[in-house]
Design a protein around this motif. Structure first.
Motif, PDB file in Angstrom:
ATOM      1  N   PHE A 142       0.800  -1.579   0.113  1.00 25.45           N
ATOM      2  CA  PHE A 142      -0.009  -0.006   0.057  1.00 25.45           C
ATOM      3  C   PHE A 142       0.879   1.400   0.137  1.00 25.45           C
ATOM      4  O   PHE A 142       2.020   1.345   0.712  1.00 25.45           O
ATOM      5  CB  PHE A 142      -0.583  -0.072   0.880  1.00 25.45           C
ATOM      6  N   CYS A 143       0.246   2.478  -0.549  1.00 21.22           N
ATOM      7  CA  CYS A 143       0.988   3.319  -0.358  1.00 21.22           C
ATOM      8  C   CYS A 143      -0.442   4.674  -0.313  1.00 21.22           C
ATOM      9  O   CYS A 143      -0.629   4.904  -1.147  1.00 21.22           O
ATOM     10  CB  CYS A 143       2.007   3.904  -2.527  1.00 21.22           C
ATOM     11  N   GLY A 144       0.830   5.680   0.223  1.00 19.95           N
ATOM     12  CA  GLY A 144       0.425   6.937   0.532  1.00 19.95           C
ATOM     13  C   GLY A 144      -0.375   7.254  -0.537  1.00 19.95           C
ATOM     14  O   GLY A 144       1.445   8.292  -0.571  1.00 19.95           O
ATOM     15  N   VAL A 145      -1.157   8.525  -0.089  1.00 16.39           N
ATOM     16  CA  VAL A 145      -1.772   9.410  -1.501  1.00 16.39           C
ATOM     17  C   VAL A 145      -1.957  10.224  -0.378  1.00 16.39           C
ATOM     18  O   VAL A 145      -2.919  10.176  -0.088  1.00 16.39           O
ATOM     19  CB  VAL A 145      -1.677   9.003  -1.925  1.00 16.39           C
ATOM     20  N   LEU A 146      -1.092  11.435  -0.287  1.00 14.63           N
ATOM     21  CA  LEU A 146      -1.644  12.477   1.038  1.00 14.63           C
ATOM     22  C   LEU A 146      -1.625  13.800   0.291  1.00 14.63           C
ATOM     23  O   LEU A 146      -0.950  14.234  -0.520  1.00 14.63           O
ATOM     24  CB  LEU A 146      -1.372  12.827   2.471  1.00 14.63           C
ATOM     25  N   PRO A 147      -2.176  14.788   0.328  1.00 18.45           N
ATOM     26  CA  PRO A 147      -1.549  16.052  -0.107  1.00 18.45           C
ATOM     27  C   PRO A 147      -0.797  16.747   0.339  1.00 18.45           C
ATOM     28  O   PRO A 147      -0.573  16.461   1.760  1.00 18.45           O
ATOM     29  CB  PRO A 147      -3.814  16.400   0.637  1.00 18.45           C
ATOM     30  N   GLY A 148      -0.769  17.345   0.367  1.00 15.14           N
ATOM     31  CA  GLY A 148       0.271  18.840   0.445  1.00 15.14           C
ATOM     32  C   GLY A 148      -0.286  20.177   0.384  1.00 15.14           C
ATOM     33  O   GLY A 148      -1.215  20.961   0.738  1.00 15.14           O
ATOM     34  N   ASP A 149       0.498  20.480  -0.810  1.00 16.74           N
ATOM     35  CA  ASP A 149      -0.191  21.948  -1.001  1.00 16.74           C
ATOM     36  C   ASP A 149      -1.498  21.545  -2.266  1.00 16.74           C
ATOM     37  O   ASP A 149      -1.427  22.609  -2.631  1.00 16.74           O
ATOM     38  CB  ASP A 149       0.919  23.113  -1.561  1.00 16.74           C
ATOM     39  N   GLY A 150      -1.686  20.449  -2.642  1.00 18.54           N
ATOM     40  CA  GLY A 150      -1.909  20.043  -3.713  1.00 18.54           C
ATOM     41  C   GLY A 150      -1.948  18.287  -4.043  1.00 18.54           C
ATOM     42  O   GLY A 150      -1.803  17.628  -3.106  1.00 18.54           O
ATOM     43  N   TRP A 151      -2.126  17.806  -5.267  1.00 12.29           N
ATOM     44  CA  TRP A 151      -1.574  16.832  -5.720  1.00 12.29           C
ATOM     45  C   TRP A 151      -0.458  16.727  -5.869  1.00 12.29           C
ATOM     46  O   TRP A 151      -0.281  17.468  -7.092  1.00 12.29           O
ATOM     47  CB  TRP A 151      -2.561  15.653  -6.328  1.00 12.29           C
ATOM     48  N   SER A 152       0.457  15.444  -6.154  1.00 10.35           N
ATOM     49  CA  SER A 152       1.693  15.089  -6.413  1.00 10.35           C
ATOM     50  C   SER A 152       1.445  13.952  -7.152  1.00 10.35           C
ATOM     51  O   SER A 152       0.367  13.694  -7.478  1.00 10.35           O
ATOM     52  CB  SER A 152       2.690  15.171  -6.065  1.00 10.35           C
ATOM     53  N   GLY A 153       2.141  13.613  -8.529  1.00 14.52           N
ATOM     54  CA  GLY A 153       1.893  12.357  -8.986  1.00 14.52           C
ATOM     55  C   GLY A 153       1.499  11.064  -7.940  1.00 14.52           C
ATOM     56  O   GLY A 153       2.064   9.614  -8.858  1.00 14.52           O
ATOM     57  N   ARG A 154       1.780  10.504  -7.199  1.00 16.69           N
ATOM     58  CA  ARG A 154       1.852   9.471  -5.853  1.00 16.69           C
ATOM     59  C   ARG A 154       0.397   8.494  -6.780  1.00 16.69           C
ATOM     60  O   ARG A 154       0.593   7.726  -6.625  1.00 16.69           O
ATOM     61  CB  ARG A 154       1.802  10.376  -4.673  1.00 16.69           C
ATOM     62  N   ILE A 155      -0.447   9.292  -6.458  1.00 19.81           N
ATOM     63  CA  ILE A 155      -1.199   7.881  -7.880  1.00 19.81           C
ATOM     64  C   ILE A 155      -0.991   7.560  -8.184  1.00 19.81           C
ATOM     65  O   ILE A 155      -1.212   5.642  -8.907  1.00 19.81           O
ATOM     66  CB  ILE A 155      -2.983   8.738  -7.398  1.00 19.81           C
ATOM     67  N   GLU A 156      -0.574   7.870  -9.469  1.00 23.72           N
ATOM     68  CA  GLU A 156      -0.185   7.777 -10.728  1.00 23.72           C
ATOM     69  C   GLU A 156       1.481   6.601 -10.254  1.00 23.72           C
ATOM     70  O   GLU A 156       1.730   5.087 -10.792  1.00 23.72           O
ATOM     71  CB  GLU A 156       0.727   8.238 -11.696  1.00 23.72           C
ATOM     72  N   ASP A 157       2.330   7.259  -9.949  1.00 17.31           N
ATOM     73  CA  ASP A 157       4.176   6.180  -9.103  1.00 17.31           C
ATOM     74  C   ASP A 157       2.871   4.949  -8.589  1.00 17.31           C
ATOM     75  O   ASP A 157       3.684   3.772  -9.165  1.00 17.31           O
ATOM     76  CB  ASP A 157       4.070   7.329  -7.897  1.00 17.31           C
ATOM     77  N   SER A 158       1.990   5.073  -7.657  1.00 13.66           N
ATOM     78  CA  SER A 158       2.316   4.032  -7.186  1.00 13.66           C
ATOM     79  C   SER A 158       1.429   3.452  -8.255  1.00 13.66           C
ATOM     80  O   SER A 158       1.239   1.636  -8.039  1.00 13.66           O
ATOM     81  CB  SER A 158       0.219   4.079  -5.544  1.00 13.66           C
ATOM     82  N   ILE A 159       0.571   3.109  -8.744  1.00 11.65           N
ATOM     83  CA  ILE A 159      -0.062   2.275  -9.492  1.00 11.65           C
ATOM     84  C   ILE A 159       0.770   1.569 -11.164  1.00 11.65           C
ATOM     85  O   ILE A 159       0.425   0.547 -10.958  1.00 11.65           O
ATOM     86  CB  ILE A 159      -1.546   3.293 -11.124  1.00 11.65           C
ATOM     87  N   LEU A 160       1.727   2.611 -11.382  1.00  5.65           N
ATOM     88  CA  LEU A 160       2.451   2.111 -12.362  1.00  5.65           C
ATOM     89  C   LEU A 160       3.693   1.433 -11.128  1.00  5.65           C
ATOM     90  O   LEU A 160       4.409   0.421 -12.627  1.00  5.65           O
ATOM     91  CB  LEU A 160       3.629   3.550 -13.326  1.00  5.65           C
ATOM     92  N   GLN A 161       3.865   0.802 -10.383  1.00  7.05           N
ATOM     93  CA  GLN A 161       4.768  -0.318  -9.474  1.00  7.05           C
ATOM     94  C   GLN A 161       3.881  -1.167  -9.113  1.00  7.05           C
ATOM     95  O   GLN A 161       4.489  -1.750  -8.494  1.00  7.05           O
ATOM     96  CB  GLN A 161       5.398   0.389  -8.259  1.00  7.05           C
ATOM     97  N   GLY A 162       2.816  -0.783  -9.637  1.00 10.27           N
ATOM     98  CA  GLY A 162       1.506  -1.699  -8.553  1.00 10.27           C
ATOM     99  C   GLY A 162       1.364  -1.810  -6.800  1.00 10.27           C
ATOM    100  O   GLY A 162       0.774  -2.846  -6.435  1.00 10.27           O
ATOM    101  N   CYS A 163       1.985  -1.060  -6.851  1.00 15.96           N
ATOM    102  CA  CYS A 163       1.170  -0.595  -4.990  1.00 15.96           C
ATOM    103  C   CYS A 163      -0.311  -0.173  -4.621  1.00 15.96           C
ATOM    104  O   CYS A 163      -0.566   0.676  -5.694  1.00 15.96           O
ATOM    105  CB  CYS A 163       1.921   0.245  -4.835  1.00 15.96           C
ATOM    106  N   ILE A 164      -0.778  -0.439  -3.973  1.00 17.23           N
ATOM    107  CA  ILE A 164      -1.795  -0.191  -3.643  1.00 17.23           C
ATOM    108  C   ILE A 164      -2.517   1.951  -3.348  1.00 17.23           C
ATOM    109  O   ILE A 164      -1.715   1.243  -2.382  1.00 17.23           O
ATOM    110  CB  ILE A 164      -3.297  -1.046  -3.571  1.00 17.23           C
ATOM    111  N   PRO A 165      -2.950   2.169  -4.322  1.00 19.12           N
ATOM    112  CA  PRO A 165      -2.792   3.931  -3.418  1.00 19.12           C
ATOM    113  C   PRO A 165      -4.138   3.975  -2.423  1.00 19.12           C
ATOM    114  O   PRO A 165      -4.909   3.194  -2.724  1.00 19.12           O
ATOM    115  CB  PRO A 165      -2.923   4.868  -4.767  1.00 19.12           C
ATOM    116  N   VAL A 166      -2.983   4.406  -1.419  1.00 20.66           N
ATOM    117  CA  VAL A 166      -4.194   4.699  -0.173  1.00 20.66           C
ATOM    118  C   VAL A 166      -4.710   6.345   0.330  1.00 20.66           C
ATOM    119  O   VAL A 166      -3.582   7.097   0.160  1.00 20.66           O
ATOM    120  CB  VAL A 166      -3.394   4.168   1.184  1.00 20.66           C
TER     121      VAL A 166
END
Length: 193
Positions: A142-166
């Motif tokens: 599982f990989c954390g997808v949390l706001p900072g000042d907006g959103w980065s590409g963590r959803i995309e990074d997670s999906i591309l590496q087979g990690c379930i975005p949370v």
């Protein structure tokens, strides 16, 4: 129509929620910015953030790593706020979500030398930049997808590496047409609940 990577409707706030000065519109008079949110789901579209593909990690097919080879249960790497060296000082940064996650599960000692209250070896919550970011994600379930000042590409990074975005965020009601505070890429096909 706007194409954005962060669909912030500010439906429950009458002020900007970002600590990033360039995106903070509080000081812009309403006669200059209009009386509307920065994103209107009736006309605007949230797209995934553009990320230059990491050819090495894609060609290594890290995304296909079997679950039993993923030794980290949860992974988040990013700014964790003022308790950490070089952390963002604003209380509004990440709506306090990253700070709370670090208080509970921080795997890197903060300025006081303390780890999170519920620290566990297989949970990585760190502000330290990784030399092997994609490998670290691919080693995680599982990989954390949390706001900072907006959103980065963590959803995309997670999906591309087979990690379930949370996605950890306040006020998510996932469905276009339902009043949301922040909409995400893939909102029409992924139920963020």
């Amino acid at each position: 129509m706007m194409l954005v990577h962060w669909g912030n409707t500010n439906s429950k706030h009458n002020h900007s929620t970002t600590a990033y000065w360039a995106d903070n519109w509080d000081k812009i008079p309403s006669d200059r910015r209009g009386n509307h949110s920065c994103f209107d789901p009736a006309k605007d579209l949230v797209l995934p953030a553009w990320k230059r593909p990491d050819v090495t990690s894609l060609s290594a097919t890290l995304w296909s790593r079997p679950r039993e080879n993923r030794k980290t249960l949860f992974y988040f790497n990013g700014n964790l706020g003022p308790a950490y060296t070089s952390g963002r000082p604003e209380a509004t940064y990440s709506m306090g979500i990253r700070q709370k996650l670090a208080d509970e599960f921080g795997s890197t000692p903060n300025k006081e030398g303390k780890r999170g209250k519920q620290y566990a070896e297989d949970v990585v919550v760190t502000p330290l930049r990784s030399e092997n970011y994609h490998e670290d994600i691919a080693n995680s379930t599982f990989c954390g997808v949390l706001p900072g000042d907006g959103w980065s590409g963590r959803i995309e990074d997670s999906i591309l590496q087979g990690c379930i975005p949370v996605v950890i965020q306040t006020w998510i009601t996932s469905y276009v047409g339902v009043e949301n505070d922040i909409l995400h890429p893939f909102e029409a096909v992924v139920m963020f609940r």
